[in-house]
Design a protein around this motif. Sequence first.
Motif, short mmCIF file in Angstrom:
data_model
loop_
_atom_site.label_atom_id
_atom_site.label_comp_id
_atom_site.label_asym_id
_atom_site.label_seq_id
_atom_site.Cartn_x
_atom_site.Cartn_y
_atom_site.Cartn_z
N LYS A 1 0.96 -1.23 0.10
CA LYS A 1 -0.03 0.12 -0.19
C LYS A 1 0.82 0.99 -0.15
CE LYS A 1 -3.39 -2.32 2.87
NZ LYS A 1 -3.96 -2.48 4.11
N ASN A 2 0.47 2.12 -1.00
CA ASN A 2 1.08 3.42 -0.92
C ASN A 2 0.35 4.56 -1.33
OD1 ASN A 2 2.74 5.45 -1.64
ND2 ASN A 2 4.42 4.00 -2.36
N PRO A 3 0.00 5.33 -0.32
CA PRO A 3 -1.14 6.28 -0.43
C PRO A 3 -0.74 7.47 -1.46
CG PRO A 3 -0.80 6.22 1.82
CD PRO A 3 0.44 5.07 1.16
N GLU A 4 0.67 7.77 -1.58
CA GLU A 4 0.80 8.81 -2.49
C GLU A 4 0.73 8.26 -4.07
OE1 GLU A 4 1.86 11.93 -1.95
OE2 GLU A 4 2.45 12.26 -3.94
N TYR A 5 1.28 7.04 -4.29
CA TYR A 5 1.35 6.48 -5.48
C TYR A 5 0.27 5.41 -6.11
CZ TYR A 5 5.52 9.06 -6.01
OH TYR A 5 6.60 10.00 -6.20
N ASP A 6 -0.54 5.08 -5.15
CA ASP A 6 -1.71 4.09 -5.47
C ASP A 6 -2.59 4.80 -5.88
OD1 ASP A 6 -0.52 1.95 -3.97
OD2 ASP A 6 -2.09 1.90 -2.50
N GLY A 7 -3.31 4.38 -7.24
CA GLY A 7 -4.39 5.19 -7.90
C GLY A 7 -5.15 4.40 -8.80
N VAL A 8 -5.72 4.81 -9.93
CA VAL A 8 -6.75 4.08 -10.56
C VAL A 8 -6.38 4.21 -12.07
CG1 VAL A 8 -8.68 4.49 -9.12
CG2 VAL A 8 -8.27 6.01 -11.01
N ALA A 9 -6.64 3.19 -12.84
CA ALA A 9 -6.57 3.09 -14.23
C ALA A 9 -7.88 2.96 -14.82
CB ALA A 9 -5.61 1.95 -14.61
N ILE A 10 -8.10 3.11 -16.26
CA ILE A 10 -9.40 3.25 -16.84
C ILE A 10 -9.43 2.20 -17.97
CG2 ILE A 10 -11.19 4.47 -18.06
CD1 ILE A 10 -10.95 6.62 -15.95
N VAL A 11 -10.10 1.39 -18.12
CA VAL A 11 -10.19 0.28 -18.95
C VAL A 11 -11.58 0.40 -19.79
CG1 VAL A 11 -8.58 -1.23 -17.97
CG2 VAL A 11 -11.01 -1.56 -17.78
N VAL A 12 -11.85 0.10 -21.17
CA VAL A 12 -13.06 0.43 -22.00
C VAL A 12 -13.25 -0.80 -22.87
CG1 VAL A 12 -12.67 3.05 -21.64
CG2 VAL A 12 -11.98 1.86 -23.83
N GLY A 13 -14.54 -0.73 -23.44
CA GLY A 13 -14.81 -1.69 -24.73
C GLY A 13 -14.87 -3.11 -24.32
N GLY A 14 -15.38 -3.41 -23.12
CA GLY A 14 -15.50 -4.76 -22.69
C GLY A 14 -17.03 -5.17 -22.72
N LYS A 15 -17.34 -6.46 -22.78
CA LYS A 15 -18.88 -6.73 -23.02
C LYS A 15 -19.15 -8.21 -22.60
CE LYS A 15 -21.25 -7.45 -27.35
NZ LYS A 15 -21.44 -8.80 -27.59
N ILE A 16 -20.12 -8.56 -22.03
CA ILE A 16 -20.53 -9.65 -21.54
C ILE A 16 -21.27 -10.66 -22.32
CG2 ILE A 16 -21.95 -11.35 -19.85
CD1 ILE A 16 -19.27 -10.28 -18.92
N ASN A 17 -22.40 -10.12 -23.06
CA ASN A 17 -23.46 -10.92 -23.76
C ASN A 17 -22.55 -11.06 -25.22
OD1 ASN A 17 -23.93 -8.97 -25.92
ND2 ASN A 17 -25.13 -7.66 -24.52
#
Lengths: 82, 410, 356
Positions: free
Chosen positions: C250-266
Amino acid sequence: MEIEELKTKIYAFCEAAKGKKKLKEKDIIKGLSEAEGIPGDEVKKALRAMIDVGKLMYSYGGGASSVEIPSEEYLREKGLIK
Amino acid sequence: MAGKKYNTPLIDDLEKGPWPSFVTEMKKAAKNNEMANDALGHLEKCYTTRKGYWKHGGIVGVLGYGGGVIGRYSEIGDEFPGVAHFHTVRINQPSGFFYTSKALKEICDIWDKYGSGLTNVHGSTGDLVLLGTKTEALEPIFAEYSSRGWDLGGSGSALRTPSCCVGPGRCEWTNYDTLDLTYNLTQEFQDELHRPTFSYKFKIKASGCACDCVAAIARADLSIIGTWKGPIKIDQKEVQNYAKTMDINAEVVGMCPTQCMSYDGKELQINNAECNRCMHCITRMTKALSPSGERGATLCMGSKAPIVVGSLLSWVIVPFIKLEAPYTELKDLIRKIWDWWDENGKPRERIGEVIEIKGMRSFLEAIGVAPQPQQIKEPRKDPFMFYTDADMVKFKAKEAEEKKTGKYNF
Amino acid sequence: MALPQRKTDVGPPHYKQFLPPIVQKNYGKWKYHEVINPTTMVHVAESGDKLWTVRVASPRILATDTIREQCDIAEKYCDGYLRYTTRNNVEFLVSDEKKLEPLKKELTAKGFKMGGIGYGITNVVHTQGWVHCHGACTDASGLVKAMMDELYEYFDSKRLPNKVRLAVACCVNMCGAVHCSDIAVVAVHTKVPEINHETFKNMCELPTVIGSCPTRAISPDPAKKSIKINEQKCMYCGNCFTVCPPISIKNPEYDGVAIVVGGKINSLRSNPKFSKLVIPYISNEPPRWPKAVAAIKHIVEVYAKNAKKNERVGEWIERIGWEKFFKLTGIEFTFQSIDDFTFMRDTMRTASTFKW
Ligand code: HEM
Ligand code: HEM
Ligand code: HEM
Ligand code: HEM
Ligand code: SF4
Ligand code: SF4
Ligand code: SF4
Ligand code: SF4
């Protein structure tokens, strides 16, 4: 083999592995059925009977389940010892 | 109960705005519950430091079972004693998530007595999740719920609680009884669900059609996806009704992946032999189109999230199986699948990974499924393959037969 | 007070006792359904019976008192029956059209939010986050709340070319089918874990920890009776931390989020797809993650403007090409979007036919 004798052997098997290897249920079943030449189903039945009364317990750690000898804390929580 | 009142400016901000707020829910529970109150203070601290404080799960559970309870302890339990223990209890949901208010209220009353009053309805696996209780409450909780007909769900290296789409309960597209199948399998495999004997978790999810409302294809080791064998029935009168509000050529015919439809402004036609049953046209024109003929499902296997070496989607294993109670064929197959996995899997290897390591052939042979082109997108591209002695005997025998008949049989 | 006698292996209660009478009567005999508006749909059975469904948003974390309020409404309008959806919404089913408007009126008065049916945005599949999981690099519930506040109009009124399914995973374990969503947020670590060599000795099995690493970055450090991590190889998945608590990632300064797109289940039109990485890193900014939320809204808007009717995000992108997606959205293309883990062979381009 008498079921009680089998249970004692299962317990000894778990005790021997304690702190060395995390045993999965199938390790115990395989281990005893090979060493003693008894069908796996019988070992499983005896093992389950032990787990049902807290002689052994299911544990979970490092992302996988295993069978262990219960701690005193666990036995106390289940009201099995004072 | 007048517990400590925490100052929570950061998460208070999440009470604003139109979407229902989980912070409001936590506060509601905190009003008369010390654990929920400390959970609020604990969360505010996470928001302040941008860091979580939960420890790895511990060894807690009910006597005789190896799952259904997730041990959870806080690193800062001294500061927030109400969440020093904060274990999760998973209650196996009824098929299709239908409830009566009476049953739900009873669940709530018991939970208020022993836990934080916080829930997830539902957790991502499908269980009704009770969030946050202490170790000493676990046996009483189990006695209260199980005596009233509710059991714990799965966790650990075991069968996880199976779940399904709403199916025949409220959907015209289902190809089998998803609710009954899920109930039936859950009851059949109670032992595998409660006592972890597998290499790792095993998830079963059942969707009634290719719309896959429970995301079975992406998150179940065994994904059961409804399908059919007959033609798509067309009600031309309803087609005409749709034509009044919809550009059928652009929205339906033109988007058919197999280009097997045509529409001349009067009649819609489908070349059923070319249709791959993707469901697009049916979902667009549900009054006019419906599947017919033999119903059942495609069984796919192996999907999982990225840990450890990359995500998988489930692979087609059995192109078609009929699913009618008591589902003997499916149950036998599941047992064979588990036996093979048990023989070949190391701890923490999902079945999809074991199939990759040991090879699809070994798996298919063990469960008695023949190779079929429906299982693949395309045949292998390299010439590195195995020939068993038995294969060669078979190939040679076939050629000998051809010599006799004078007719090739590729 | 004495506890009742526990029972084992009773399994879940039979679902049939929870099915409303109209569902029991028409079980498996539904003919068609119509989406009336984003809050309501009606299913019509072969018998001619009609069943209206009103869908209501849920934050998934529910206090027991809220469940009781939902139950009270079900008792008043739905003979005491209610159901939940896979995406955690609650649904009220009525068989008598006359009850529909009073039901909605009461829901509105009680502050429940209706919507989520048809071509728009419904509830976000998400994981536990700081609320309840040990490995979380972010909070899932807070991100979901911030996203849905911003996208709310797509829940209850405004329409899109098709459904846009959103998800949030608070670490790369991705518990919630995040890997097949139209747009998803996945929280990431970005720094090599630190090892507490003192506690390692007692708490962790060496082979297990070495074996846990998907990139083989971990080797034994015999001098310290511990392990070392090859910084060139580690890609911060956290799996070693999962099997061994003295490893801290865990690293509060550097942990973050990424964004992924274009998936589908059906399988409608095209096969199910994984989501693909387009934005590699945005800092954690609780309580509302403004940049991550703005990025998602921006992608939704570009999709809404450019996709053809019925195209899901992934189908739209595949038609126009990923190079065009980056151009239309103005998202910077980075090294992180080129696969150097398991899928490189399949994801590099092998023809010169692309768009400028
Ligand atoms: C091996 C060590 C791990 C332990 C001990 C562990 C433990 C837990 C626990 C106790 C929870 C329950 C959170 C709660 O409701 O209290 C949890 C949540 C979860 N974890 Fe982990 N976890 C581990 C690794 C992983 C991995 C590797 C994955 C996935 C690849 C994963 C996926 C999940 C999921 C899906 C949830 C639940 C999310 C939800 O219901 O929304 N965990 N984990
Ligand atoms: C190799 C991959 C995976 C690992 C190692 C993993 C591990 C875990 C662990 C350790 C837990 C919680 C602890 C427990 O229940 O004993 C968990 C729970 C869960 N996992 Fe996974 N998981 C994996 C893949 C997935 C996938 C692909 C999904 C769905 C897309 C998923 C969904 C869940 C959910 C929904 C829960 C908890 C549900 C709940 O709390 O109701 N997991 N997983
Ligand atoms: C899999 C086993 C393969 C075998 C046994 C094989 C065999 C051959 C042979 C015998 C030739 C003819 C040489 C000649 O004209 O004297 C050839 C040519 C060629 N192969 Fe393959 N090859 C294989 C795979 C590949 C692959 C994978 C590629 C590229 C993707 C490739 C690309 C070529 C090219 C470009 C030529 C030259 C064609 C030409 O000059 O017109 N081959 N190969
Ligand atoms: C993917 C793997 C392979 C590649 C890329 C490959 C590529 C090639 C290429 C390019 C040639 C042409 C050489 C030339 O022009 O002189 C060749 C020739 C040849 N390859 Fe391969 N090859 C592969 C696998 C194999 C395998 C598995 C076999 C045997 C089972 C094989 C047997 C041969 C033979 C016998 C020749 C010589 C053909 C001749 O002289 O006409 N190759 N290979
Ligand atoms: S998966 Fe298919 S059958 Fe099941 S609810 Fe969804 S659309 Fe209906
Ligand atoms: S189900 Fe799909 S493939 Fe078949 S006709 Fe309809 S759109 Fe075409
Ligand atoms: S995504 Fe990661 S951090 Fe979030 S609940 Fe799942 S395992 Fe825990
Ligand atoms: S974080 Fe992942 S990649 Fe890095 S050392 Fe640990 S297990 Fe290996």
